[in-house]
Design a protein around this motif. Structure first.
Motif, PDB file in Angstrom:
ATOM      1  N   LYS A 149       8.342   0.691   9.308  1.00 61.68           N
ATOM      2  CA  LYS A 149       7.303   1.370  10.063  1.00 61.68           C
ATOM      3  C   LYS A 149       6.432   0.361  10.798  1.00 61.68           C
ATOM      4  O   LYS A 149       6.024   0.572  11.949  1.00 61.68           O
ATOM      5  CB  LYS A 149       6.458   2.219   9.108  1.00 61.68           C
ATOM      6  CG  LYS A 149       5.463   3.106   9.821  1.00 61.68           C
ATOM      7  CD  LYS A 149       4.756   3.993   8.794  1.00 61.68           C
ATOM      8  CE  LYS A 149       3.773   4.895   9.488  1.00 61.68           C
ATOM      9  NZ  LYS A 149       3.053   5.770   8.535  1.00 61.68           N
ATOM     10  N   GLU A 168       9.892   1.940  -0.682  1.00 65.84           N
ATOM     11  CA  GLU A 168       8.604   2.131  -0.011  1.00 65.84           C
ATOM     12  C   GLU A 168       8.233   0.901   0.811  1.00 65.84           C
ATOM     13  O   GLU A 168       7.694   1.020   1.926  1.00 65.84           O
ATOM     14  CB  GLU A 168       7.524   2.421  -1.051  1.00 65.84           C
ATOM     15  CG  GLU A 168       7.662   3.783  -1.694  1.00 65.84           C
ATOM     16  CD  GLU A 168       6.620   4.008  -2.773  1.00 65.84           C
ATOM     17  OE1 GLU A 168       5.919   3.020  -3.126  1.00 65.84           O
ATOM     18  OE2 GLU A 168       6.521   5.135  -3.271  1.00 65.84           O
ATOM     19  N   GLU A 169       8.525  -0.284   0.238  1.00 62.45           N
ATOM     20  CA  GLU A 169       8.224  -1.507   0.979  1.00 62.45           C
ATOM     21  C   GLU A 169       9.096  -1.624   2.235  1.00 62.45           C
ATOM     22  O   GLU A 169       8.628  -2.043   3.303  1.00 62.45           O
ATOM     23  CB  GLU A 169       8.441  -2.723   0.067  1.00 62.45           C
ATOM     24  CG  GLU A 169       7.377  -2.863  -1.007  1.00 62.45           C
ATOM     25  CD  GLU A 169       7.603  -4.062  -1.904  1.00 62.45           C
ATOM     26  OE1 GLU A 169       8.670  -4.715  -1.752  1.00 62.45           O
ATOM     27  OE2 GLU A 169       6.735  -4.331  -2.760  1.00 62.45           O
ATOM     28  N   LYS A 221       7.824   0.818   4.672  1.00 65.60           N
ATOM     29  CA  LYS A 221       6.571   0.298   5.217  1.00 65.60           C
ATOM     30  C   LYS A 221       6.836  -0.817   6.224  1.00 65.60           C
ATOM     31  O   LYS A 221       6.208  -0.886   7.291  1.00 65.60           O
ATOM     32  CB  LYS A 221       5.705  -0.216   4.061  1.00 65.60           C
ATOM     33  CG  LYS A 221       4.300  -0.596   4.460  1.00 65.60           C
ATOM     34  CD  LYS A 221       3.505  -0.983   3.229  1.00 65.60           C
ATOM     35  CE  LYS A 221       2.091  -1.365   3.620  1.00 65.60           C
ATOM     36  NZ  LYS A 221       1.281  -1.776   2.438  1.00 65.60           N
TER      37      LYS A 221
END
Length: 529
Positions: free
Chosen positions: A503, A496-497, A500
């Motif tokens: 992104k 997820e990091e 993120k």
């Protein structure tokens, strides 16, 4: 001098004449006139007699209530009657564990107290009430009469009668048939129904001699009970109600109920088994306890399971990491369904057993039993309420020897050393040990039962070992699962990091491209100008 025949003839004539005139007197003299004559007759006798007479009737309140003084006197005179009276009555009363001997009607015995001799007379008076609808019945009214010289009046009234009542009450308690009580629902609290308590005869055979426990510990409990039973004056001196609390705690099968029976038999007390779940509220609980007698044991078994009486604020426990937090929250939000009829509270129970109400009747023992002492509120089991905390533990070698003597009538065996070692290594309740030692047929002897116990202890040890291995395996699997889940969570977090971060970079690149495009447009506009 008159001859013997003449003397007997004169005596017979006199007696016959007296009986004739007595019959005429009883039949024709009106009752009110007879009462008048008898009153003055007794008055005249009093003028010339040096003796005082005290009458104790069997019933009081116009025959509706039995006199406790009469019962105490009868108990007191019973032992003397068997040795002195010529005519006795043997009665098998409802509340007595053996035949009760007493003086027969119109019998007398002599007693001596502090050098003073007195006489007791047992009398009966037949009363014939007015006939109803052509039928008549007679009733007997019994009473004792105490006669003594009038110069001893003060000592008899102030000292002797108190001695008779005290001794008679003690004899009555000793000879009574002890009871086991259980509380009824308040709907049955009527004189014509069962009342507050129902009872059956208490015949439990348990004693301290047959109780499977360490002898030193048993001796300490017995001394404590003896000290309590003789402590009336001591409790009064220190300003405490004459009661004592015992907390019996330990695993199931360790003899808590047997201990209660042994205490009751040791002190010769009645037992009141109080079931809290049938008690409607605190007021009803007070009324039940007030209706118990002295020399009794009030028992609340498994008090941690009877009602929600812990009074503790629930502590927040550590949650298993594998549980879903959202599901836990949803479960806590759901209303608890607990429609108990009883409204007895911890405060109400404490006030009943240790408040002002506890001083209303003396010489009582209150016993709580529990398998989980840690669940109970400290206020419920503090010293002063539960004065003596007795742990009923697993069977050890000293307790085993008591059971072997009880069940097999042996005091030693070749396998005793092995059994002692195995009992130290294995937790086994006295109830399980007793069941293993009990012969299952006439062919089984002590040797077979002892060997069976050794085998059972070995099996139990192996069972505990396997359970420990299974628990260790489950623990390892749980830790591995938690570790794997933690790794998955960490990996997911890293992904997820990364996403993120990626992104964010894409957003940053877009912003840069957009900025360049905006700068190019500005340059074109300036060039066109």
């Amino acid at each position: 001098m008159l001859e013997t025949g003449a003397i007997w003839g004169l005596t017979g004539t006199t007696v016959t004449s007296f009986m004739f005139f007595w019959a005429i007197y009883k039949q024709y003299v009106p009752n009110h006139l007879r009462a008048y004559v008898e009153r003055y007759f007794h008055k005249m006798i009093g003028w010339i007699s040096y003796y005082v007479h005290i009458k104790f009737t069997e019933y009081t309140d116009e025959g509706l209530k039995r006199s406790q003084a009469y019962d105490s006197i009868r108990n007191y005179l019973a032992s003397k009657s068997t040795a002195l009276a010529k005519r006795l009555k043997a009665n098998e009363t409802k509340n007595s564990k053996s035949l009760v001997f007493s003086m027969d009607d119109h019998e007398e015995i002599e007693d001596e107290f502090e050098g003073v001799k007195v006489k007791w007379y047992s009398n009966v008076k037949v009363i014939q009430p007015q006939s109803n609808y052509g039928r008549s019945s007679s009733e007997e009214r019994r009473y004792f009469t105490l006669s003594f010289h009038r110069r001893h009046r003060g000592m008899i009234i102030e000292t002797y009668l108190d001695h008779v009542m005290r001794e008679g009450k003690a004899i009555g308690l000793k000879n009574r048939e002890r009871k086991l009580y259980t509380n009824n629902s308040s709907q049955e609290w009527y004189p014509w129904r069962s009342g507050k308590w129902s009872n059956v005869p208490f015949h439990h055979p348990a004693t301290f001699e047959t109780l499977a426990m360490d002898p030193v510990k048993k001796e300490g409990i017995k001394k404590d009970l003896i000290k309590f039973s003789k402590g009336k004056d001591y409790y009064k001196k220190v300003g405490k109600p004459w009661k004592r609390g015992y907390l019996l705690f330990g695993p199931p099968g360790t003899g808590k109920s047997t201990m209660i029976a042994a205490i009751a038999n040791f002190l010769d007390y009645d037992v009141y088994d109080l079931e809290l779940t049938t008690v409607k509220d605190n007021s009803e609980l007070k009324k039940l306890l007030l209706d118990t007698t002295s020399k009794s044991i009030i028992v609340i078994e498994d008090i941690d399971c009877s009602l929600d009486l812990t009074g503790q604020r629930k502590k927040k426990k550590e949650e298993d990491e594998e549980e879903d937090g959202e599901e836990k929250k949803e479960a806590e939000k759901k209303p608890k369904v607990d429609e108990k009829q009883s409204k007895v509270t911890l405060s109400g129970l404490l006030n009943s057993i240790d408040g002002l109400w506890s001083a209303c009747s003396g010489e009582k023992i209150i016993v709580f039993t529990t398998n989980f002492v840690d669940k109970l509120d400290p206020a419920l089991i503090r010293r002063g309420r539960m004065d003596n905390h007795i742990e009923m533990s697993y069977c050890k070698f000293e307790a085993f020897k008591v059971l072997a003597k009880n069940y097999l009538e042996i005091e030693t065996h070749d396998l005793y050393g092995e059994i002692e070692r195995k009992l130290e290594e294995t937790d086994m309740s006295p109830a399980d040990v007793a069941e293993t030692l009990m012969p299952k047929s006439d062919e089984e002897d002590a040797d077979i039962c002892i060997k069976r116990l050794v085998k059972t202890l070995e099996d139990e040890k192996e069972k505990v070992r396997k359970l420990a291995e299974e628990e260790e395996k489950k623990k390892a699997e749980k830790e591995a699962k938690m570790k794997k889940k933690a790794e998955e969570t960490e990996e997911k977090k890293n992904v997820e990091e990364e996403e993120k971060k990626k992104k964010a970079e894409e957003e940053e690149n877009k912003d840069k491209v957009k900025g360049k495009e905006q700068n190019g447009d500005v340059s074109k506009q300036n060039g066109s100008k």
